[in-house]
Design a protein around this motif. Structure first.
Motif, PDB file in Angstrom:
ATOM      1  N   THR A 518     -50.672 -29.354  20.943  1.00  0.00           N
ATOM      2  CA  THR A 518     -52.008 -29.011  20.431  1.00  0.00           C
ATOM      3  C   THR A 518     -53.040 -28.919  21.565  1.00  0.00           C
ATOM      4  OG1 THR A 518     -52.631 -31.301  19.854  1.00  0.00           O
ATOM      5  CG2 THR A 518     -51.392 -30.044  18.217  1.00  0.00           C
ATOM      6  N   SER A 519     -54.355 -29.052  21.255  1.00  0.00           N
ATOM      7  CA  SER A 519     -55.473 -29.061  22.224  1.00  0.00           C
ATOM      8  C   SER A 519     -56.098 -27.676  22.406  1.00  0.00           C
ATOM      9  CB  SER A 519     -55.039 -29.632  23.571  1.00  0.00           C
ATOM     10  OG  SER A 519     -54.377 -30.875  23.417  1.00  0.00           O
ATOM     11  N   ILE A 520     -57.253 -27.649  23.116  1.00  0.00           N
ATOM     12  CA  ILE A 520     -58.018 -26.413  23.281  1.00  0.00           C
ATOM     13  C   ILE A 520     -59.011 -26.566  24.436  1.00  0.00           C
ATOM     14  CG2 ILE A 520     -59.808 -27.149  21.650  1.00  0.00           C
ATOM     15  CD1 ILE A 520     -60.131 -24.260  20.738  1.00  0.00           C
ATOM     16  N   VAL A 521     -59.353 -25.447  25.091  1.00  0.00           N
ATOM     17  CA  VAL A 521     -60.514 -25.358  25.976  1.00  0.00           C
ATOM     18  C   VAL A 521     -61.196 -24.043  25.660  1.00  0.00           C
ATOM     19  CG1 VAL A 521     -59.098 -24.412  27.869  1.00  0.00           C
ATOM     20  CG2 VAL A 521     -61.379 -25.321  28.345  1.00  0.00           C
ATOM     21  N   LYS A 522     -62.536 -24.082  25.532  1.00  0.00           N
ATOM     22  CA  LYS A 522     -63.267 -22.886  25.114  1.00  0.00           C
ATOM     23  C   LYS A 522     -64.665 -22.896  25.724  1.00  0.00           C
ATOM     24  CE  LYS A 522     -63.281 -20.045  20.952  1.00  0.00           C
ATOM     25  NZ  LYS A 522     -63.020 -20.036  19.493  1.00  0.00           N
ATOM     26  N   TYR A 523     -65.066 -21.756  26.277  1.00  0.00           N
ATOM     27  CA  TYR A 523     -66.395 -21.605  26.873  1.00  0.00           C
ATOM     28  C   TYR A 523     -67.460 -21.564  25.779  1.00  0.00           C
ATOM     29  CZ  TYR A 523     -70.350 -19.495  29.323  1.00  0.00           C
ATOM     30  OH  TYR A 523     -71.600 -19.234  29.835  1.00  0.00           O
ATOM     31  N   SER A 536     -53.756 -34.589  21.812  1.00  0.00           N
ATOM     32  CA  SER A 536     -52.628 -35.472  21.485  1.00  0.00           C
ATOM     33  C   SER A 536     -52.353 -36.478  22.592  1.00  0.00           C
ATOM     34  CB  SER A 536     -51.372 -34.641  21.197  1.00  0.00           C
ATOM     35  OG  SER A 536     -51.064 -33.757  22.272  1.00  0.00           O
ATOM     36  N   ALA A 537     -53.377 -36.834  23.355  1.00  0.00           N
ATOM     37  CA  ALA A 537     -53.216 -37.836  24.411  1.00  0.00           C
ATOM     38  C   ALA A 537     -52.757 -39.158  23.800  1.00  0.00           C
ATOM     39  CB  ALA A 537     -54.534 -38.023  25.162  1.00  0.00           C
ATOM     40  N   GLY A 538     -51.862 -39.817  24.489  1.00  0.00           N
ATOM     41  CA  GLY A 538     -51.385 -41.114  24.013  1.00  0.00           C
ATOM     42  C   GLY A 538     -50.306 -41.038  22.958  1.00  0.00           C
ATOM     43  N   LEU A 539     -49.794 -39.845  22.684  1.00  0.00           N
ATOM     44  CA  LEU A 539     -48.806 -39.698  21.617  1.00  0.00           C
ATOM     45  C   LEU A 539     -47.577 -40.555  21.860  1.00  0.00           C
ATOM     46  CD1 LEU A 539     -48.030 -38.238  18.999  1.00  0.00           C
ATOM     47  CD2 LEU A 539     -47.049 -36.416  20.397  1.00  0.00           C
ATOM     48  N   GLY A 556     -47.463 -43.916  19.169  1.00  0.00           N
ATOM     49  CA  GLY A 556     -47.687 -43.148  17.953  1.00  0.00           C
ATOM     50  C   GLY A 556     -49.130 -43.106  17.515  1.00  0.00           C
ATOM     51  N   LYS A 557     -50.004 -43.852  18.213  1.00  0.00           N
ATOM     52  CA  LYS A 557     -51.424 -43.816  17.902  1.00  0.00           C
ATOM     53  C   LYS A 557     -52.117 -42.925  18.924  1.00  0.00           C
ATOM     54  CE  LYS A 557     -51.681 -48.310  15.613  1.00  0.00           C
ATOM     55  NZ  LYS A 557     -52.386 -49.599  15.525  1.00  0.00           N
ATOM     56  N   VAL A 558     -52.528 -41.770  18.485  1.00  0.00           N
ATOM     57  CA  VAL A 558     -53.064 -40.768  19.393  1.00  0.00           C
ATOM     58  C   VAL A 558     -54.490 -41.129  19.797  1.00  0.00           C
ATOM     59  CG1 VAL A 558     -53.624 -38.332  19.655  1.00  0.00           C
ATOM     60  CG2 VAL A 558     -51.588 -39.017  18.382  1.00  0.00           C
ATOM     61  N   HIS A 559     -54.795 -40.915  21.069  1.00  0.00           N
ATOM     62  CA  HIS A 559     -56.116 -41.202  21.624  1.00  0.00           C
ATOM     63  C   HIS A 559     -56.665 -39.887  22.179  1.00  0.00           C
ATOM     64  CE1 HIS A 559     -59.274 -43.536  23.581  1.00  0.00           C
ATOM     65  NE2 HIS A 559     -59.026 -42.915  24.711  1.00  0.00           N
ATOM     66  N   SER A 560     -57.257 -39.088  21.327  1.00  0.00           N
ATOM     67  CA  SER A 560     -57.755 -37.783  21.755  1.00  0.00           C
ATOM     68  C   SER A 560     -59.017 -37.942  22.596  1.00  0.00           C
ATOM     69  CB  SER A 560     -58.063 -36.902  20.545  1.00  0.00           C
ATOM     70  OG  SER A 560     -56.891 -36.688  19.783  1.00  0.00           O
ATOM     71  N   ILE A 561     -59.215 -36.998  23.511  1.00  0.00           N
ATOM     72  CA  ILE A 561     -60.363 -37.031  24.412  1.00  0.00           C
ATOM     73  C   ILE A 561     -61.085 -35.690  24.322  1.00  0.00           C
ATOM     74  CG2 ILE A 561     -61.126 -37.265  26.804  1.00  0.00           C
ATOM     75  CD1 ILE A 561     -58.503 -38.862  27.288  1.00  0.00           C
ATOM     76  N   LEU A 562     -62.355 -35.723  23.911  1.00  0.00           N
ATOM     77  CA  LEU A 562     -63.177 -34.523  23.846  1.00  0.00           C
ATOM     78  C   LEU A 562     -64.210 -34.596  24.961  1.00  0.00           C
ATOM     79  CD1 LEU A 562     -64.639 -32.806  20.717  1.00  0.00           C
ATOM     80  CD2 LEU A 562     -66.082 -33.174  22.711  1.00  0.00           C
ATOM     81  N   HIS A 581     -55.779 -42.432  12.996  1.00  0.00           N
ATOM     82  CA  HIS A 581     -55.847 -43.349  11.859  1.00  0.00           C
ATOM     83  C   HIS A 581     -54.527 -43.426  11.120  1.00  0.00           C
ATOM     84  CE1 HIS A 581     -56.291 -39.357  10.339  1.00  0.00           C
ATOM     85  NE2 HIS A 581     -56.431 -39.732   9.096  1.00  0.00           N
ATOM     86  N   ASP A 582     -53.496 -42.758  11.668  1.00  0.00           N
ATOM     87  CA  ASP A 582     -52.201 -42.658  10.999  1.00  0.00           C
ATOM     88  C   ASP A 582     -51.153 -42.441  12.087  1.00  0.00           C
ATOM     89  OD1 ASP A 582     -50.198 -42.370   9.144  1.00  0.00           O
ATOM     90  OD2 ASP A 582     -51.196 -40.812   7.982  1.00  0.00           O
ATOM     91  N   LEU A 583     -49.976 -43.013  11.928  1.00  0.00           N
ATOM     92  CA  LEU A 583     -48.930 -42.855  12.929  1.00  0.00           C
ATOM     93  C   LEU A 583     -48.597 -41.382  13.147  1.00  0.00           C
ATOM     94  CD1 LEU A 583     -46.424 -45.742  12.086  1.00  0.00           C
ATOM     95  CD2 LEU A 583     -48.016 -45.597  14.002  1.00  0.00           C
ATOM     96  N   PHE A 584     -48.624 -40.976  14.394  1.00  0.00           N
ATOM     97  CA  PHE A 584     -48.282 -39.613  14.819  1.00  0.00           C
ATOM     98  C   PHE A 584     -49.202 -38.550  14.223  1.00  0.00           C
ATOM     99  CE2 PHE A 584     -44.329 -42.090  15.067  1.00  0.00           C
ATOM    100  CZ  PHE A 584     -44.184 -42.069  16.440  1.00  0.00           C
ATOM    101  N   ALA A 585     -50.353 -38.977  13.698  1.00  0.00           N
ATOM    102  CA  ALA A 585     -51.372 -38.011  13.309  1.00  0.00           C
ATOM    103  C   ALA A 585     -52.028 -37.520  14.593  1.00  0.00           C
ATOM    104  CB  ALA A 585     -52.407 -38.650  12.393  1.00  0.00           C
ATOM    105  N   THR A 586     -51.923 -36.247  14.855  1.00  0.00           N
ATOM    106  CA  THR A 586     -52.437 -35.719  16.113  1.00  0.00           C
ATOM    107  C   THR A 586     -53.685 -34.889  15.888  1.00  0.00           C
ATOM    108  OG1 THR A 586     -51.043 -33.735  15.956  1.00  0.00           O
ATOM    109  CG2 THR A 586     -50.135 -35.625  17.119  1.00  0.00           C
ATOM    110  N   GLY A 587     -54.592 -34.951  16.845  1.00  0.00           N
ATOM    111  CA  GLY A 587     -55.683 -33.998  16.834  1.00  0.00           C
ATOM    112  C   GLY A 587     -55.117 -32.609  17.056  1.00  0.00           C
ATOM    113  N   TYR A 588     -55.701 -31.629  16.410  1.00  0.00           N
ATOM    114  CA  TYR A 588     -55.213 -30.261  16.627  1.00  0.00           C
ATOM    115  C   TYR A 588     -56.169 -29.505  17.542  1.00  0.00           C
ATOM    116  CZ  TYR A 588     -53.565 -25.554  16.084  1.00  0.00           C
ATOM    117  OH  TYR A 588     -53.109 -24.301  16.375  1.00  0.00           O
ATOM    118  N   ARG A 589     -57.353 -29.173  17.046  1.00  0.00           N
ATOM    119  CA  ARG A 589     -58.328 -28.463  17.861  1.00  0.00           C
ATOM    120  C   ARG A 589     -59.731 -28.995  17.592  1.00  0.00           C
ATOM    121  NH1 ARG A 589     -57.039 -22.034  17.608  1.00  0.00           N
ATOM    122  NH2 ARG A 589     -54.935 -22.057  18.488  1.00  0.00           N
ATOM    123  N   ALA A 590     -60.671 -28.554  18.427  1.00  0.00           N
ATOM    124  CA  ALA A 590     -62.085 -28.844  18.247  1.00  0.00           C
ATOM    125  C   ALA A 590     -62.872 -27.552  18.410  1.00  0.00           C
ATOM    126  CB  ALA A 590     -62.559 -29.884  19.263  1.00  0.00           C
TER     127      ALA A 590
END
Length: 600
Positions: A518-523, A536-539, A556-562, A581-590
């Motif tokens: 997952t993840s994203i970078v956008k101008y 999905s950092a920390g997956l 399994g506890k994801v630590h996303s970084i924005l 907030h859930d095992l292996f629940a990953t951030g997708y995009r922002a």
């Protein structure tokens, strides 16, 4: 004498009746409060966005409307925006966005009426956040921790998309193992918006926008993008949807008949049409085998859902290229998260003998391409696809011919090899790179298992989120040597060269920011900035296996970084961490959300 008396009696009766029975005439119709200068309030008018409200007009004709949702406490962030006159008529009132959950909110509406400026302060209670629950969940929503926000970025609102399943998911798949592949990735939608104080200010009702038992409403909600009209579009299994920020569902379209399994990307482009990443059903390969393909088609549809064009990557690219597939960490391939496979890679034989379906492997019918992002370049009427399983960003014309490929050289053959971009330094001098993509004596690097690739029209560059699995087409000696990057490239399409002009994550975050999927970078043009989401950092945490998982484990506890950077800088102007907030629940995009543009 009789007629006048009769008429007088009827008039008296009517006056008497009207004095105490207006409620009988209006039934249960809500009435505004005694001091309300407009109509009554409606909470969540379309049932899809519980932190919205509508101030009805009550017969008034107003214009020049402004709304402010006041901050909660001294550390809170107020949200203010203007509403166009036509939007007020379209909604049948004043749209209110950005209420706090489980709180008695205060918001002010101001407007002009008959040449006079007026305003009124409203109060409304809201429900708590409820984005669905599962047995492996320990919190109602991801936990947001604000690390740093520069003053000029304080007004930012960020849309976040998380993916995870619950016990209600996928009866269509469980009862039919041969069903289209997207059903096996069914799950509750996780759309929400946060402010720079870390408070949730909007979320989508998962119970009204998703139905695991319905063909067109099952599937992960993914790939949300803002449309030209300021609304939201996303893909969800066998359909794509278009909804306002207030939660009004403009349309829910089935995919064109020969296509299935939309996921990852649904984006409106400059010609007004939509590009969706899908697959094809009942696809006949050259050897005569009929299969459902996997994540390897792009369709262009108009606003009514009619098919305009499509790109079949099985014919355009090479589904037998295995250079990147041989280097994938089997612990996190696509949405398959299995810590017991972490660090393992597949052999050539395993790639060729893998079951057909959403399994990484070569040949049509397996997940050989895994396209997870699509963009459009109106300059030459081309699309740009980001292929995780080819470790490539690829530009393809309307004629279905490849224009260029940003990828390490290994495994590309024939005409495709001729389309590879040559890395250069800032002076345009070619760099010395191996076939696996290692370029000596330079910061330049290719992107490996990338997740997004978008053109920056304002800069003439391209942003890519480099997840970094299989970097240099191999696994590192130690897993902690992995890292992910937000990276910007400058591509000279005439000279067929590529220059790296900016990166973030390699040195600044290292393994702590490594996001295998997952993840994203956008101008962001409004602040001349780069918004990046290491989703999905920390997956993989500190190691361990799924079978030993406990709710108090770190694995399994994801630590996303924005983060958001001023253009060209390395120090973030914004950093917000989001814990799962859930095992292996990953951030997708922002995405950056601008209410003034979405409620105009």
């Amino acid at each position: 004498m009789f007629k006048p008396l009769c008429r007088l009696g009827l008039l008296t009766l009517a006056l008497s009746f009207s004095g105490h029975s207006l409620a009988a005439l209006t039934g249960m119709k809500p009435m505004p409060a005694d001091d309300a200068p407009l109509g009554y309030l409606i909470h969540n008018p379309y049932e899809n966005a519980p932190l919205t409200a509508l101030v009805t007009l009550g017969g008034h004709k107003i214009k020049d409307v402004e709304v402010t949702v006041h901050a909660k406490g001294e550390a809170g962030v107020p949200i203010s925006y203007k509403v166009s006159d036509i939007r007020v008529m379209d909604e049948g009132g004043v749209p209110v966005f950005g209420l706090y959950p489980d709180y008695l909110n205060t918001f002010t509406v101001s407007w002009s009426e008959k040449g006079e400026r007026k305003s009124h302060e409203y109060r409304m209670m809201t429900p708590d956040v409820d984005m669905g629950f599962s047995e492996s969940q320990w919190a109602k929503a991801p936990k947001v921790t604000v690390k740093h926000v520069d003053p000029e970025f304080k007004d930012r609102l960020y849309f976040l998309n998380w993916t995870n399943a619950d016990g209600k998911a996928s009866p269509l798949m469980h009862n039919n193992p041969a069903a289209p592949g997207a059903f096996s990735w069914d799950g509750k939608p996780g759309f929400f918006i946060i402010d720079t104080a870390g408070d949730i200010r909007w979320y989508m009702n998962p119970y009204t926008t998703h139905n695991a038992k319905n063909y067109d409403d099952a599937g992960y909600a993914m790939g949300m993008n803002i449309t030209d009209d300021g609304n939201m579009a996303w893909v969800q299994g066998q359909s794509w949807k278009h909804m306002t920020l207030m939660g009004r569902m403009i349309a829910s379209h089935s995919l064109p008949g020969n296509f299935i399994d939309a996921s990852h990307e649904g984006i409106q482009v400059e010609n007004g049409n939509f590009l969706l990443r899908v697959a094809a059903k009942d696809y006949t390969r050259a050897d005569g085998m009929v299969v459902n393909t996997v994540r390897d088609h792009i369709v262009e549809v108009d606003a009514n859902g009619r098919l305009v064009d499509y790109w079949d990557l099985n014919e355009i690219l090479d589904p037998m290229r295995d250079a990147a597939l041989l280097s994938l960490d089997a612990g996190a391939v696509c949405l398959n998260i299995d810590l017991k496979q972490a660090g393992k890679v597949s052999t050539e034989e395993e790639l060729r003998k893998a079951p057909y379906g959403d399994i990484h492997g070569v040949q049509t019918g397996r997940n050989w391409a895994h396209v997870n992002a699509v963009d459009y370049d109106p300059v030459d009427d081309s699309i740009i696809v980001t292929s995780r399983h080819q470790s490539a960003v690829i530009k393809i014309g309307r004629d279905k011919e490849v224009k260029w490929i940003l990828s390490p050289y290994m495994g590309w053959e024939g005409k495709l090899a001729e389309k590879l971009l040559t890395p250069v330094d800032a002076k345009g001098n070619p760099l010395t790179c191996t076939v696996r993509g290692f370029c000596s004596g330079t910061d330049f690097d290719f992107s490996y298992t990338p997740h997004t690739g978008y053109k920056v029209d304002e800069k003439g560059t391209w942003t890519v989120f480099d997840n970094g699995d299989g970097r240099h087409l191999a696994q590192p000696m130690f897993p902690t040597g992995k890292y992910s990057r937000a990276v910007e490239y400058k591509i000279d399409e005439d000279k067929m060269t590529v220059q790296q002009v900016w990166e973030y994550g390699k040195d600044e975050l290292g393994y702590d920011g490594y996001s295998p999927v997952t993840s994203i970078v956008k101008y962001q043009a409004d602040k001349n900035s780069m918004m990046s989401y290491f989703a999905s950092a920390g997956l993989f945490g500190l190691g361990g296996g799924y079978g030993n998982m406990k709710l108090d484990d770190t694995t399994g506890k994801v630590h996303s970084i924005l983060v958001e950077h001023r253009y060209g800088e390395k120090e973030p102007a914004v950093r917000i961490d989001i814990d799962s907030h859930d095992l292996f629940a990953t951030g997708y995009r922002a995405q950056v959300i601008r209410p003034a543009e979405m409620l105009k």
